[in-house]
Design a protein around this motif. Structure first.
Motif, PDB file in Angstrom:
ATOM      1  N   GLN A  53     -28.272-113.308   5.163  1.00  0.00           N
ATOM      2  CA  GLN A  53     -27.025-112.573   5.057  1.00  0.00           C
ATOM      3  C   GLN A  53     -27.255-111.347   4.186  1.00  0.00           C
ATOM      4  N   LEU A  54     -26.887-110.182   4.717  1.00  0.00           N
ATOM      5  CA  LEU A  54     -26.981-108.942   3.965  1.00  0.00           C
ATOM      6  C   LEU A  54     -25.631-108.689   3.309  1.00  0.00           C
ATOM      7  N   GLN A  55     -25.655-108.262   2.049  1.00  0.00           N
ATOM      8  CA  GLN A  55     -24.418-108.160   1.294  1.00  0.00           C
ATOM      9  C   GLN A  55     -23.859-106.750   1.160  1.00  0.00           C
ATOM     10  N   GLY A  56     -24.665-105.742   1.272  1.00  0.00           N
ATOM     11  CA  GLY A  56     -24.113-104.405   1.045  1.00  0.00           C
ATOM     12  C   GLY A  56     -25.074-103.299   1.418  1.00  0.00           C
ATOM     13  N   TRP A  57     -24.663-102.092   1.094  1.00  0.00           N
ATOM     14  CA  TRP A  57     -25.425-100.890   1.405  1.00  0.00           C
ATOM     15  C   TRP A  57     -26.846-101.002   0.866  1.00  0.00           C
ATOM     16  N   ARG A  58     -27.801-100.712   1.707  1.00  0.00           N
ATOM     17  CA  ARG A  58     -29.229-100.720   1.381  1.00  0.00           C
ATOM     18  C   ARG A  58     -29.797-102.113   1.106  1.00  0.00           C
ATOM     19  N   ASP A  59     -29.041-103.152   1.374  1.00  0.00           N
ATOM     20  CA  ASP A  59     -29.569-104.504   1.262  1.00  0.00           C
ATOM     21  C   ASP A  59     -30.575-104.674   2.395  1.00  0.00           C
ATOM     22  N   ALA A  60     -31.674-105.365   2.152  1.00  0.00           N
ATOM     23  CA  ALA A  60     -32.717-105.469   3.169  1.00  0.00           C
ATOM     24  C   ALA A  60     -33.287-106.879   3.215  1.00  0.00           C
ATOM     25  N   VAL A  61     -33.710-107.299   4.397  1.00  0.00           N
ATOM     26  CA  VAL A  61     -34.384-108.570   4.600  1.00  0.00           C
ATOM     27  C   VAL A  61     -35.640-108.283   5.409  1.00  0.00           C
ATOM     28  N   PHE A  62     -36.773-108.822   4.979  1.00  0.00           N
ATOM     29  CA  PHE A  62     -38.027-108.672   5.700  1.00  0.00           C
ATOM     30  C   PHE A  62     -38.553-110.048   6.054  1.00  0.00           C
ATOM     31  N   GLU A  63     -38.892-110.248   7.302  1.00  0.00           N
ATOM     32  CA  GLU A  63     -39.453-111.518   7.762  1.00  0.00           C
ATOM     33  C   GLU A  63     -40.715-111.223   8.552  1.00  0.00           C
ATOM     34  N   THR A  64     -41.760-111.964   8.299  1.00  0.00           N
ATOM     35  CA  THR A  64     -42.989-111.872   9.078  1.00  0.00           C
ATOM     36  C   THR A  64     -43.297-113.269   9.583  1.00  0.00           C
ATOM     37  N   PHE A  65     -43.450-113.392  10.901  1.00  0.00           N
ATOM     38  CA  PHE A  65     -43.764-114.685  11.488  1.00  0.00           C
ATOM     39  C   PHE A  65     -44.385-114.450  12.847  1.00  0.00           C
ATOM     40  N   PRO A  66     -45.268-115.358  13.290  1.00  0.00           N
ATOM     41  CA  PRO A  66     -45.835-115.224  14.630  1.00  0.00           C
ATOM     42  C   PRO A  66     -44.770-115.568  15.658  1.00  0.00           C
ATOM     43  N   ALA A  67     -44.658-114.769  16.696  1.00  0.00           N
ATOM     44  CA  ALA A  67     -43.588-115.008  17.662  1.00  0.00           C
ATOM     45  C   ALA A  67     -44.044-114.878  19.099  1.00  0.00           C
ATOM     46  N   GLY A  68     -45.341-114.896  19.331  1.00  0.00           N
ATOM     47  CA  GLY A  68     -45.784-114.761  20.716  1.00  0.00           C
ATOM     48  C   GLY A  68     -45.499-113.372  21.228  1.00  0.00           C
ATOM     49  N   GLN A  69     -44.936-113.269  22.415  1.00  0.00           N
ATOM     50  CA  GLN A  69     -44.732-111.968  23.027  1.00  0.00           C
ATOM     51  C   GLN A  69     -43.299-111.479  22.996  1.00  0.00           C
ATOM     52  N   GLY A  70     -42.363-112.291  22.541  1.00  0.00           N
ATOM     53  CA  GLY A  70     -40.982-111.832  22.535  1.00  0.00           C
ATOM     54  C   GLY A  70     -40.181-112.444  21.407  1.00  0.00           C
ATOM     55  N   VAL A  71     -39.251-111.655  20.875  1.00  0.00           N
ATOM     56  CA  VAL A  71     -38.363-112.108  19.814  1.00  0.00           C
ATOM     57  C   VAL A  71     -36.944-111.661  20.165  1.00  0.00           C
ATOM     58  N   ASN A  72     -35.997-112.588  20.110  1.00  0.00           N
ATOM     59  CA  ASN A  72     -34.582-112.252  20.246  1.00  0.00           C
ATOM     60  C   ASN A  72     -33.979-112.201  18.849  1.00  0.00           C
ATOM     61  N   VAL A  73     -33.282-111.121  18.539  1.00  0.00           N
ATOM     62  CA  VAL A  73     -32.622-110.963  17.247  1.00  0.00           C
ATOM     63  C   VAL A  73     -31.132-110.796  17.510  1.00  0.00           C
ATOM     64  N   THR A  74     -30.318-111.685  16.921  1.00  0.00           N
ATOM     65  CA  THR A  74     -28.870-111.588  17.057  1.00  0.00           C
ATOM     66  C   THR A  74     -28.287-111.225  15.700  1.00  0.00           C
ATOM     67  N   ILE A  75     -27.476-110.182  15.699  1.00  0.00           N
ATOM     68  CA  ILE A  75     -26.824-109.688  14.484  1.00  0.00           C
ATOM     69  C   ILE A  75     -25.326-109.896  14.652  1.00  0.00           C
ATOM     70  N   LYS A  76     -24.680-110.463  13.632  1.00  0.00           N
ATOM     71  CA  LYS A  76     -23.229-110.641  13.674  1.00  0.00           C
ATOM     72  C   LYS A  76     -22.622-110.001  12.435  1.00  0.00           C
ATOM     73  N   SER A  77     -21.615-109.184  12.643  1.00  0.00           N
ATOM     74  CA  SER A  77     -20.912-108.536  11.543  1.00  0.00           C
ATOM     75  C   SER A  77     -19.865-109.505  11.003  1.00  0.00           C
ATOM     76  N   LEU A  78     -20.012-109.890   9.745  1.00  0.00           N
ATOM     77  CA  LEU A  78     -19.084-110.829   9.124  1.00  0.00           C
ATOM     78  C   LEU A  78     -17.905-110.123   8.453  1.00  0.00           C
ATOM     79  N   GLY A  79     -17.949-108.779   8.424  1.00  0.00           N
ATOM     80  CA  GLY A  79     -16.838-108.026   7.838  1.00  0.00           C
ATOM     81  C   GLY A  79     -16.880-108.059   6.330  1.00  0.00           C
TER      82      GLY A  79
END
Length: 119
Positions: A53-79
């Protein structure tokens, strides 16, 4: 990291060879041990679920993981206000949600066919 694997599901009363194949997973599609084999061979993929969960302006999350050939990323705005996300995969494939209203979501698929792993 390879993400596709196969499982052998032996039928009831299966021979010893089939029962042995039913233990664990196979990283290559297994051949049937005999011509009349009725066991089921199914393929599946490894899935990685990460919740951040990102909390505010310039908040960042970095993830590194093996994922084969495709990655689905779903983003939801919690308001409660309009937000947005900027993403990169392998430092070259860049995506943005643009402005997202609270409660809205967006899904992106990053693919790198022939280039494993996607991180």
């Amino acid at each position: 990291m390879q993400t596709e694997f196969w499982k052998v599901i032996p039928n009831i009363g299966a021979c010893e060879a089939c029962q042995a194949m039913g233990e664990g997973v196979h990283w290559e599609k297994p051949e049937r041990p005999h011509p009349n084999c009725k066991c089921e061979i199914i393929s599946d993929t490894i899935r990685v679920h990460i919740y951040k969960q990102l909390q505010g302006w310039r908040d960042a999350v970095f993830e590194t993981f093996p994922a084969g050939q495709g990655v689905n990323v779903t983003i939801k705005s919690l308001g409660p206000t309009i937000g947005g996300v900027y993403m990169t995969a392998d430092g070259s494939d860049k995506r943005s949600t643009g402005h997202m209203k609270p409660g809205s979501s967006a899904t992106f698929r990053f693919t790198k066919f022939g280039k494993i792993p996607l991180t």
